[in-house]
Write a protein that holds these residues in place. Structure first.
Motif, PDB file in Angstrom:
ATOM      1  N   ALA A  27      52.366  84.868  48.353  1.00 18.72           N
ATOM      2  CA  ALA A  27      51.364  85.861  48.764  1.00 18.72           C
ATOM      3  C   ALA A  27      51.618  86.272  50.200  1.00 18.72           C
ATOM      4  CB  ALA A  27      49.945  85.316  48.625  1.00 18.72           C
ATOM      5  N   LYS A  28      51.106  87.433  50.536  1.00 18.42           N
ATOM      6  CA  LYS A  28      51.210  87.927  51.915  1.00 18.42           C
ATOM      7  C   LYS A  28      50.098  87.312  52.756  1.00 18.42           C
ATOM      8  CE  LYS A  28      53.098  92.153  49.954  1.00 18.42           C
ATOM      9  NZ  LYS A  28      53.251  93.616  50.051  1.00 18.42           N
ATOM     10  N   GLU A  37      43.138  90.069  50.581  1.00 16.66           N
ATOM     11  CA  GLU A  37      43.333  90.421  49.178  1.00 16.66           C
ATOM     12  C   GLU A  37      44.445  89.591  48.539  1.00 16.66           C
ATOM     13  OE1 GLU A  37      42.796  94.549  47.968  1.00 16.66           O
ATOM     14  OE2 GLU A  37      44.940  94.530  47.527  1.00 16.66           O
ATOM     15  N   GLN A  38      45.533  89.423  49.273  1.00 17.31           N
ATOM     16  CA  GLN A  38      46.662  88.653  48.758  1.00 17.31           C
ATOM     17  C   GLN A  38      46.309  87.169  48.625  1.00 17.31           C
ATOM     18  OE1 GLN A  38      50.399  89.282  48.361  1.00 17.31           O
ATOM     19  NE2 GLN A  38      49.451  91.120  47.529  1.00 17.31           N
ATOM     20  N   ASP A  92      51.542  81.074  50.627  1.00 17.37           N
ATOM     21  CA  ASP A  92      50.935  82.339  51.041  1.00 17.37           C
ATOM     22  C   ASP A  92      51.027  82.501  52.559  1.00 17.37           C
ATOM     23  OD1 ASP A  92      49.043  80.550  51.973  1.00 17.37           O
ATOM     24  OD2 ASP A  92      47.580  80.997  50.407  1.00 17.37           O
ATOM     25  N   THR A 143      55.508  90.877  54.289  1.00 17.27           N
ATOM     26  CA  THR A 143      55.945  91.572  53.076  1.00 17.27           C
ATOM     27  C   THR A 143      57.421  91.323  52.760  1.00 17.27           C
ATOM     28  OG1 THR A 143      54.283  93.301  53.310  1.00 17.27           O
ATOM     29  CG2 THR A 143      56.259  93.860  52.057  1.00 17.27           C
ATOM     30  N   TYR A 148      54.500  86.804  42.551  1.00 17.79           N
ATOM     31  CA  TYR A 148      53.412  87.162  43.461  1.00 17.79           C
ATOM     32  C   TYR A 148      52.932  88.556  43.103  1.00 17.79           C
ATOM     33  CZ  TYR A 148      56.246  90.276  46.520  1.00 17.79           C
ATOM     34  OH  TYR A 148      57.022  91.299  47.021  1.00 17.79           O
ATOM     35  N   TRP A 149      51.841  88.964  43.741  1.00 20.56           N
ATOM     36  CA  TRP A 149      51.257  90.281  43.466  1.00 20.56           C
ATOM     37  C   TRP A 149      51.774  91.266  44.512  1.00 20.56           C
ATOM     38  CZ3 TRP A 149      47.654  91.269  39.435  1.00 20.56           C
ATOM     39  CH2 TRP A 149      47.334  90.150  38.673  1.00 20.56           C
ATOM     40  N   GLU A 150      52.496  92.265  44.035  1.00 22.29           N
ATOM     41  CA  GLU A 150      53.059  93.279  44.926  1.00 22.29           C
ATOM     42  C   GLU A 150      52.442  94.642  44.603  1.00 22.29           C
ATOM     43  OE1 GLU A 150      53.905  94.531  47.641  1.00 22.29           O
ATOM     44  OE2 GLU A 150      55.750  93.373  47.937  1.00 22.29           O
ATOM     45  N   MET A 202      48.339  97.331  42.469  1.00 22.20           N
ATOM     46  CA  MET A 202      48.581  95.890  42.616  1.00 22.20           C
ATOM     47  C   MET A 202      49.001  95.314  41.261  1.00 22.20           C
ATOM     48  SD  MET A 202      46.036  93.066  44.270  1.00 22.20           S
ATOM     49  CE  MET A 202      44.926  93.046  42.857  1.00 22.20           C
TER      50      MET A 202
END
Length: 301
Positions: free
Chosen positions: A37-38, A42-43, A65, A69, A84-86, A242
């Protein structure tokens, strides 16, 4: 068969199984995954939500996390992170250098195609569009009357001193300040650009130490502080859907991950994400509690 022969046969069978494709996953009774995660709210929520849901399905999950980026993307590509969520727009512009303006659907298809060649799989996207948002206070005389980014650009062009807060990454990104200034034809000037953590930027905007902040459209503070979002009237920012992104090898080894991850993405939209972000950033709830509460509310836990 002698005891020695039996041992040799067992060893040969075990060796053969290990050489079969997918054998590692088949032989692993407790699959272990690393979720990246970033470094913003939110990340962090999404990484924690993913960890809790995967653990409930029997996976052993580690979180990495708080990364930038480019760092989390590199970790995904070299196998240090499994998923991860990009955001589609980030991959389009930053990682694939595509500057062509595309529809949200075409952005998704383009990054899915280009990243697929690199062994990365974009699963079904959520309805969360975490695009950039340039926000102002409605009662700040310097930005009073501004409704569009063109209005902000006109302010800079006329020589106004407008202090702009943003993340440390934003001034360096093609889909950030570099492209924004080029598209709208202005120069904010080094003295007016204030890179900092977003929470600090929101505080500075509320206190009058900043005049505008470049944030994300799903930030909880936008509603809490009654901020006005300037319209991107030149259509500079692409769609930032996302989406869970996973290494192809990991998905091949654990195909069940697709349904688990998409069960999250299919339920999330802008309003939900903004509410979750607000619970952490405005109401100061722990990320772990917010993630768990949402998963239960959504019927996923």
């Amino acid at each position: 068969m002698t005891r020695l022969s039996q041992r040799l046969l067992s060893a040969l069978i075990a060796t053969a199984l290990c050489l079969l494709p997918g054998a590692a996953a088949w032989a692993d009774p407790a699959p272990s995954l690393t979720v990246g995660a970033k470094d913003f709210t939110e990340q962090l929520i999404m990484a924690e939500m993913t960890r809790q849901l995967l653990q409930s399905k029997g996976y052993t999950v580690h979180k990495r996390d708080g990364m930038g980026t480019k760092i989390v993307r590199a970790a995904l590509e070299n196998g240090e992170v499994d998923l991860y969520w990009e955001y589609t727009g980030t991959s389009l512009v930053i990682f694939n250098k595509v500057t062509q303006r595309l529809s949200p659907q075409d952005v998704y298809q383009k990054v899915r195609e280009l990243d697929g060649k690199k062994g990365l799989v974009w699963l079904a996207p959520s309805k969360v569009n975490s695009t950039y948002a340039v926000v102002v206070r409605p009662d700040n005389p310097k930005t009073d009357g501004m409704k569009t980014i063109s209005d902000l650009a006109a302010g800079y062009k006329s020589g106004n001193t407008i202090a702009m807060g943003m993340t440390a990454e934003f001034p360096k990104r093609l889909d950030g300040l570099i492209g924004l200034q080029k598209t709208y034809g202005f120069e904010a000037g080094r003295a007016n650009v204030r890179p900092m953590q977003l929470n600090l930027a929101y505080n500075a905007l509320a206190n009058g130490d900043l005049d505008t902040v470049v944030a994300q459209a799903t930030d909880g503070q936008i509603v809490a502080l009654n901020l006005r979002m300037l319209a991107d009237d030149a259509g500079f920012f692409p769609n930032y859907a996302m989406t869970p992104v996973i290494r192809q090898k990991v998905l091949d080894a654990h195909p069940g991950l697709k349904a688990v991850l998409e069960s999250i993405s299919m339920k999330l939209d802008d309003a939900t994400m903004q509410r979750l972000n607000s619970e952490v950033d405005v109401r100061r709830k722990p990320i772990e509690a917010v993630a768990k509460s949402y998963l239960e509310e959504a019927g996923l836990l």
